[in-house]
Every structure is written in C-alpha cells, then in structure tokens.
Design a protein around this motif. Structure first.
Motif, PDB file in Angstrom:
ATOM      1  N   SER A  43       0.832  -1.209   0.000  1.00  0.00           N
ATOM      2  CA  SER A  43       0.000   0.000   0.000  1.00  0.00           C
ATOM      3  C   SER A  43       0.865   1.258   0.000  1.00  0.00           C
ATOM      4  O   SER A  43       0.571   2.220  -0.714  1.00  0.00           O
ATOM      5  CB  SER A  43      -0.932   0.017   1.214  1.00  0.00           C
ATOM      6  OG  SER A  43      -1.896  -0.991   1.108  1.00  0.00           O
ATOM      7  N   ILE A  44       1.912   1.243   0.788  1.00  0.00           N
ATOM      8  CA  ILE A  44       2.817   2.395   0.831  1.00  0.00           C
ATOM      9  C   ILE A  44       3.491   2.590  -0.523  1.00  0.00           C
ATOM     10  O   ILE A  44       3.606   3.725  -1.015  1.00  0.00           O
ATOM     11  CB  ILE A  44       3.840   2.243   1.972  1.00  0.00           C
ATOM     12  CG1 ILE A  44       3.131   2.379   3.320  1.00  0.00           C
ATOM     13  CG2 ILE A  44       4.977   3.254   1.845  1.00  0.00           C
ATOM     14  CD1 ILE A  44       3.982   2.010   4.513  1.00  0.00           C
ATOM     15  N   ILE A  68      -6.217   4.293   0.085  1.00  0.00           N
ATOM     16  CA  ILE A  68      -4.939   3.720   0.511  1.00  0.00           C
ATOM     17  C   ILE A  68      -4.509   4.307   1.856  1.00  0.00           C
ATOM     18  O   ILE A  68      -4.041   3.582   2.738  1.00  0.00           O
ATOM     19  CB  ILE A  68      -3.855   3.938  -0.566  1.00  0.00           C
ATOM     20  CG1 ILE A  68      -4.145   3.060  -1.779  1.00  0.00           C
ATOM     21  CG2 ILE A  68      -2.460   3.636  -0.016  1.00  0.00           C
ATOM     22  CD1 ILE A  68      -3.272   3.349  -2.984  1.00  0.00           C
ATOM     23  N   VAL A  69      -4.692   5.600   2.033  1.00  0.00           N
ATOM     24  CA  VAL A  69      -4.343   6.235   3.307  1.00  0.00           C
ATOM     25  C   VAL A  69      -5.179   5.634   4.438  1.00  0.00           C
ATOM     26  O   VAL A  69      -4.663   5.317   5.518  1.00  0.00           O
ATOM     27  CB  VAL A  69      -4.520   7.768   3.220  1.00  0.00           C
ATOM     28  CG1 VAL A  69      -4.458   8.412   4.592  1.00  0.00           C
ATOM     29  CG2 VAL A  69      -3.475   8.372   2.297  1.00  0.00           C
ATOM     30  N   GLU A 131      -9.613  -3.278   7.048  1.00  0.00           N
ATOM     31  CA  GLU A 131      -8.687  -2.987   5.945  1.00  0.00           C
ATOM     32  C   GLU A 131      -9.034  -3.815   4.718  1.00  0.00           C
ATOM     33  O   GLU A 131      -9.024  -3.313   3.590  1.00  0.00           O
ATOM     34  CB  GLU A 131      -7.243  -3.254   6.381  1.00  0.00           C
ATOM     35  CG  GLU A 131      -6.207  -2.865   5.352  1.00  0.00           C
ATOM     36  CD  GLU A 131      -5.925  -3.923   4.303  1.00  0.00           C
ATOM     37  OE1 GLU A 131      -5.578  -3.544   3.161  1.00  0.00           O
ATOM     38  OE2 GLU A 131      -6.060  -5.122   4.608  1.00  0.00           O
ATOM     39  N   ILE A 132      -9.381  -5.070   4.907  1.00  0.00           N
ATOM     40  CA  ILE A 132      -9.744  -5.938   3.787  1.00  0.00           C
ATOM     41  C   ILE A 132     -11.025  -5.441   3.126  1.00  0.00           C
ATOM     42  O   ILE A 132     -11.148  -5.434   1.897  1.00  0.00           O
ATOM     43  CB  ILE A 132      -9.886  -7.402   4.261  1.00  0.00           C
ATOM     44  CG1 ILE A 132      -8.510  -7.968   4.610  1.00  0.00           C
ATOM     45  CG2 ILE A 132     -10.567  -8.264   3.204  1.00  0.00           C
ATOM     46  CD1 ILE A 132      -8.550  -9.311   5.277  1.00  0.00           C
ATOM     47  N   ILE A 133     -11.979  -4.999   3.929  1.00  0.00           N
ATOM     48  CA  ILE A 133     -13.225  -4.450   3.367  1.00  0.00           C
ATOM     49  C   ILE A 133     -12.915  -3.219   2.527  1.00  0.00           C
ATOM     50  O   ILE A 133     -13.427  -3.065   1.413  1.00  0.00           O
ATOM     51  CB  ILE A 133     -14.234  -4.145   4.492  1.00  0.00           C
ATOM     52  CG1 ILE A 133     -14.754  -5.444   5.108  1.00  0.00           C
ATOM     53  CG2 ILE A 133     -15.391  -3.288   3.979  1.00  0.00           C
ATOM     54  CD1 ILE A 133     -15.532  -5.258   6.397  1.00  0.00           C
ATOM     55  N   LEU A 134     -12.068  -2.336   3.029  1.00  0.00           N
ATOM     56  CA  LEU A 134     -11.687  -1.147   2.269  1.00  0.00           C
ATOM     57  C   LEU A 134     -10.975  -1.531   0.968  1.00  0.00           C
ATOM     58  O   LEU A 134     -11.221  -0.937  -0.082  1.00  0.00           O
ATOM     59  CB  LEU A 134     -10.785  -0.237   3.095  1.00  0.00           C
ATOM     60  CG  LEU A 134     -11.459   0.571   4.184  1.00  0.00           C
ATOM     61  CD1 LEU A 134     -10.419   1.263   5.062  1.00  0.00           C
ATOM     62  CD2 LEU A 134     -12.413   1.591   3.584  1.00  0.00           C
TER      63      LEU A 134
END
Length: 148
Positions: A43-44, A68-69, A131-134
């Motif tokens: 992600s970074i 991503i943030v 996080e997985i949902i996003l």
C-alpha cells in the motif's frame, strides 16, 4: 536452602508443557504479522507511485489515494495490536518460568497478560477485517504506471 531435585524437575517440566501452547500462538501471530506488513508495504509503495504521477494522472487517482491512506491507518493499528499481543504472550510465558524459579504465585499476572493478548488479537483482527473491506471496495480508476 536445599531443594528437592525431583520436585524441581517436575515443576520445570510442567512449566515447559504449559508454555508450549502459547508458543504456537506466537507462531500464528508472527505469520499474520508477515501478511500485514506485506500488505502495508504494498500500500505504501502504491501511494508513493501515485504521489510520483503528474498532475493529470494524480487527479484521476485521488480517490484511490484516499482509500490507501485509510487502509494503511487500519493496517498500522492492526500491526501494533498484534505486536502488543505477541509481547503479552511472551511475558505470560516468561512469567510461568519466573514463577517456577522464584516459587512465586504469578497466576493473576499470567492470566491478565494472556487476556490482554487475546483482546489485542481480537481488536487487531477486526482492524485487519476493516482494511480488507476497504481494499475490496477500492476502485482502480487510474493508470497503474508511475509517471516517467
């Protein structure tokens, strides 16, 4: 003070037996941490690639960057909670051996550290789920190539 070697060996073997299960838990925590850190680094890297784009490309990727943030924030929480859980498990294992060596009753301390580890793992897993949902809602709306 002379201690009975047979009793000492028995106490140590019981402590080792009791410490084996939490060691497997540490292995699982380490495995999940590996997954989380890999996702975080990807992600970074993607955020850096978006940041390196020209203005036109960047404007098309602004929504993705916002997601991503948010994802990295949830992953950082999850990683921190998993690390805290691992520390609590390690402290509870060490406490079992310290209680045998010092012949101290650390039952409540071991219990509290283990409960803290389980709570931390639970909350860390919920952060990971968020996080997985996003990530699954993330729309790929921009060019995946960084600007030249």
């Amino acid at each position: 003070m002379m201690l009975d070697p047979a009793t000492d060996i028995h106490d140590v073997s019981v402590a080792i037996r009791d410490a084996v299960t939490p060691v497997f838990l540490l292995t699982g925590i380490g495995s999940i941490l590996g997954v989380l850190v890999n996702r975080l680094s990807r992600s970074i890297d993607r955020a850096r690639a978006i940041g390196a784009m020209n203005d036109e490309q960047f404007s098309r990727c602004a929504d993705e960057l916002d997601i991503i943030v948010s994802r990295t924030r949830w992953m950082r929480w999850s990683v921190g909670l998993f690390i805290f859980a691992g520390l609590c498990v390690a402290i509870s294992i060490a406490s079992v051996f310290i209680s045998v060596e010092l012949r101290a009753n650390l039952t409540h301390f071991v219990l509290i550290t283990f409960i803290a580890a389980m709570l931390s793992l639970t909350i860390g897993l919920l952060c990971f789920l968020r996080e997985i949902i996003l990530a699954s809602k993330e729309k790929i709306s921009c060019d995946r190539r960084p600007a030249s």
